[in-house]
Design a protein around this motif. Structure first.
Motif, PDB file in Angstrom:
ATOM      1  N   HIS A  61       0.846  -1.196   0.000  1.00  0.00           N
ATOM      2  CA  HIS A  61       0.000   0.000   0.000  1.00  0.00           C
ATOM      3  C   HIS A  61       0.882   1.247   0.000  1.00  0.00           C
ATOM      4  O   HIS A  61       1.664   1.451   0.941  1.00  0.00           O
ATOM      5  CB  HIS A  61      -0.860   0.061   1.269  1.00  0.00           C
ATOM      6  CG  HIS A  61      -1.928  -0.988   1.337  1.00  0.00           C
ATOM      7  ND1 HIS A  61      -2.454  -1.618   0.238  1.00  0.00           N
ATOM      8  CD2 HIS A  61      -2.601  -1.498   2.399  1.00  0.00           C
ATOM      9  CE1 HIS A  61      -3.381  -2.467   0.609  1.00  0.00           C
ATOM     10  NE2 HIS A  61      -3.485  -2.422   1.925  1.00  0.00           N
TER      11      HIS A  61
ATOM     12  N   GLY B  81       1.204  -6.903   6.280  1.00  0.00           N
ATOM     13  CA  GLY B  81       0.588  -6.522   5.008  1.00  0.00           C
ATOM     14  C   GLY B  81       1.013  -7.493   3.925  1.00  0.00           C
ATOM     15  O   GLY B  81       0.456  -8.588   3.786  1.00  0.00           O
ATOM     16  N   HIS B  97      -9.524  -7.310  -0.310  1.00  0.00           N
ATOM     17  CA  HIS B  97      -8.973  -6.055   0.217  1.00  0.00           C
ATOM     18  C   HIS B  97     -10.133  -5.236   0.781  1.00  0.00           C
ATOM     19  O   HIS B  97     -10.875  -4.604   0.028  1.00  0.00           O
ATOM     20  CB  HIS B  97      -8.266  -5.308  -0.926  1.00  0.00           C
ATOM     21  CG  HIS B  97      -7.663  -4.011  -0.517  1.00  0.00           C
ATOM     22  ND1 HIS B  97      -7.418  -2.996  -1.400  1.00  0.00           N
ATOM     23  CD2 HIS B  97      -7.256  -3.556   0.699  1.00  0.00           C
ATOM     24  CE1 HIS B  97      -6.889  -1.976  -0.756  1.00  0.00           C
ATOM     25  NE2 HIS B  97      -6.781  -2.292   0.514  1.00  0.00           N
ATOM     26  N   ASP B 136      -8.707  -4.079   6.383  1.00  0.00           N
ATOM     27  CA  ASP B 136      -7.762  -4.112   5.256  1.00  0.00           C
ATOM     28  C   ASP B 136      -7.679  -5.483   4.566  1.00  0.00           C
ATOM     29  O   ASP B 136      -7.757  -5.556   3.355  1.00  0.00           O
ATOM     30  CB  ASP B 136      -6.363  -3.658   5.695  1.00  0.00           C
ATOM     31  CG  ASP B 136      -5.508  -3.266   4.510  1.00  0.00           C
ATOM     32  OD1 ASP B 136      -6.070  -2.712   3.543  1.00  0.00           O
ATOM     33  OD2 ASP B 136      -4.296  -3.522   4.533  1.00  0.00           O
ATOM     34  N   TYR B 230      -7.039  -9.041  -2.271  1.00  0.00           N
ATOM     35  CA  TYR B 230      -5.859  -8.482  -1.600  1.00  0.00           C
ATOM     36  C   TYR B 230      -4.595  -8.945  -2.312  1.00  0.00           C
ATOM     37  O   TYR B 230      -4.400 -10.145  -2.518  1.00  0.00           O
ATOM     38  CB  TYR B 230      -5.845  -8.930  -0.129  1.00  0.00           C
ATOM     39  CG  TYR B 230      -4.797  -8.232   0.695  1.00  0.00           C
ATOM     40  CD1 TYR B 230      -4.989  -6.941   1.141  1.00  0.00           C
ATOM     41  CD2 TYR B 230      -3.591  -8.861   0.998  1.00  0.00           C
ATOM     42  CE1 TYR B 230      -4.019  -6.280   1.881  1.00  0.00           C
ATOM     43  CE2 TYR B 230      -2.616  -8.212   1.742  1.00  0.00           C
ATOM     44  CZ  TYR B 230      -2.839  -6.922   2.179  1.00  0.00           C
ATOM     45  OH  TYR B 230      -1.868  -6.271   2.910  1.00  0.00           O
TER      46      TYR B 230
END
Lengths: 282, 283
Positions: A61, B81, B97, B136, B230
């Motif tokens: 991100h 992440g 996501h 997320d 994601y």
């Protein structure tokens, strides 16, 4: 990474200079349909600050990176983007051409086919941009005069676009035309209005687009200001400024003659007179 | 390594290990790559100058080699992440996501592009009394009745300072990175299994001041599930495309999907959250 392809065309301009209009013209030129391409369906181009595209090439991100870190990585993002595209990829940008903190150009030379730089008289631009942002003309003039002006500044909140250095109007122009050392074709908004066939044809020639004059005329007609305004009135335009009533407002030049005060004109000319003179605005 | 973002559990089999060790500059074989990663079948490398290198193997192991002055919070940020994202894909798991929210009877995921306001909305729904299952990354699993559910995620929301201010919440929370005004807000851990996943809302940016929504039908559902996966970019490079296609094909028929157009810069996050809750929980 395979060898770089020179396939990127940067459609560069300060905001409210006719970039969207040119992109609509391109979409209509490429379209086989007898109908005008809808303004909300401009699939031929993306923007250099598209966060989703940047994230996808990074693998993380960008919202977790600082603006400086993003700019350090963007040359590599653009190289990978270019590598996956065909003969030509059109990317709109409102950013000034600049180096990142590593001293590397954010818009890499080795993948650049050309830059189409769209310029507009800053006296008219100031009025149009003030409407777009729903800000006063004086506030807008201070943006045009500020070499550190930014779009989508990433400070306390996130935007779907990454932060972009806009810089002052004069710096923006000279960054692309003088500093970048990239092949640049300059197209004046005022010429797009007054001599559309000549202006769009010369741009198409620069981009090596092999189209007959009749096809270019047809694309210009399908991109007429009235058509675009009608589309926006009936269905809205997703690129309209969040604070403005309409994106396609007047589509005219020399509005400054009645829209700016003497002080405002003087302020713009004081800061940008040199570049204005160079491009026939003084 | 301490992982304060995760909750301790007891009496379960360990099925993935995370530790420090040596990580090579490049993978021995690379099937595909991005700016910051290299991928092969069951082997994945992520490298971020100044934070470290991460190697994820066989869906079972993550090795981290920190670099320079990397702070523990930054090392964990990448681990939780892209590191976890790669591990999930190596296992052929489906991860959307977005943030997952429940009213105790059904679960919904709010998905959409980065920066559109998914976590903000999750925070607003949390304020209204709904439980947040994941932020997320929403990992899809199956319950005993073979229904799709969202597995419990990391129990915190990552929120920017302006959102905390809108919600009148303190900003004395830990920053995700010292350079960013983005904070980790802990949320309560859900004790029980989350109820069935029934809806996915794709949040879209809009320049309108009004909220609007529409149901997504047909092929667009599959397309949007795919694009909102994601770390989608890892899948093909890991040779997991077929497994991913199968997973999505099964999920797409069992859920309803909606487009929700977010009013620009909603002055009242709670009001917007209430509008969304009406679609997803039929309140």
């Amino acid at each position: 990474m395979p060898e770089a392809k020179k396939n990127m065309v940067w459609l560069a301009s300060y905001p409210k200079s006719g970039n969207t209009w040119f992109r609509i013209f391109l979409s209509n030129l490429f379209s086989d349909s007898p109908l005008a391409v809808h303004i909300n369906d401009l699939t031929e181009t993306t923007i250099s600050s598209n966060r989703s595209i940047i994230d996808s090439y990074l693998g993380m991100h960008s919202s977790e990176l600082t603006a400086e870190e993003i700019d350090k990585l963007r040359p590599q993002v653009f190289k990978r983007f270019s590598n996956e595209k065909g003969e030509t990829a059109y990317v709109k940008t409102h950013e000034a051409w600049t180096l990142n903190s590593l001293g590397i150009p954010i818009f890499p030379k080795e993948i650049t086919k050309g830059v189409l730089y769209i310029i507009r008289n800053p006296l008219d631009l100031a009025i149009s941009y003030a409407f777009h942002n729903n800000e006063s003309i004086d506030e807008t003039i201070s943006i045009l005069n500020n070499e550190f002006s930014k779009l989508c500044e990433q400070k306390l909140k996130l935007n779907i676009q990454t932060q972009q250095l806009l810089s002052s109007w004069s710096n923006h122009v000279s960054s692309w035309i003088d500093d970048s050392k990239l092949p640049v074709h300059v197209i004046r908004y005022e010429d797009m209005l007054e001599h559309p066939l000549n202006a769009f044809k010369r741009a198409a020639d620069f981009l090596h687009l092999k189209y007959e004059e009749s096809e270019i005329k047809k694309a210009i007609n399908k991109s007429s200001f009235d058509t675009l305004k009608d589309m926006e009135t009936s269905e809205g335009f997703k690129e309209r400024g969040i604070h403005s009533e309409a994106f396609f407002r007047k589509g005219k030049s020399n509005e400054w003659e009645s829209g700016l005060s003497k002080n405002q004109i003087d302020e713009i000319v004081k800061h940008h007179g040199k570049i204005m003179k160079r491009f026939g605005y003084l | 390594m301490e992982l304060p973002e995760l909750s301790p559990v007891q009496n379960i089999n360990v099925d993935a290990s995370i530790g420090f060790g040596k990580v090579p500059e490049h993978l021995p074989e690379v099937r595909g790559s991005g700016v910051l990663f290299e991928a092969a079948v069951n082997d994945f490398l992520f490298k971020f100058k100044g934070i470290g290198r991460y190697r994820v193997q066989n869906g079972r192991r993550i090795i981290i080699q920190p670099e320079g002055e990397a702070l523990p919070a930054e090392i964990r940020l990448v681990l939780l992440g892209s590191g976890i994202g790669a591990l999930l894909h190596q296992r052929g798991m489906m991860a959307i996501h977005g943030s997952a929210i429940t009213d105790g009877k059904q679960t919904a995921i709010v998905s959409g592009q980065s920066g559109v306001g998914k976590s903000t909305l999750a925070a607003g729904l949390h304020e209204l009394g709904y439980s947040v299952i994941a932020d997320d990354i929403s990992v899809i699993g199956l319950n005993g009745k073979q229904q799709f559910i969202v597995e419990h995620g990391i129990p915190h929301l990552k929120l920017w300072k302006d959102v905390l201010a809108h919600l009148n919440q303190a900003d004395d929370l830990a920053k995700v990175r010292p350079q960013l005004d983005k904070y980790r807000k802990p949320i309560p851990v859900l004790e029980e299994e989350a109820p069935r996943l029934s809806k996915i809302v794709i949040l879209n940016p809009s320049n309108s001041t009004d909220f609007s929504y529409s149901e997504i039908l047909g092929r667009e559902k599959f397309h949007l599930l795919r694009t909102n996966t994601y770390r989608l970019q890892f899948i093909d490079k890991m040779n997991q495309t077929e497994a991913h296609f199968r997973n999505l094909s099964q999920l797409v028929n069992s859920i309803q999907m909606f487009h929700a157009n977010r009013p620009h810069d909603p002055k009242n996050i709670l009001e917007f959250s209430k509008s969304i809750s009406e679609i997803i929980f039929n309140t």
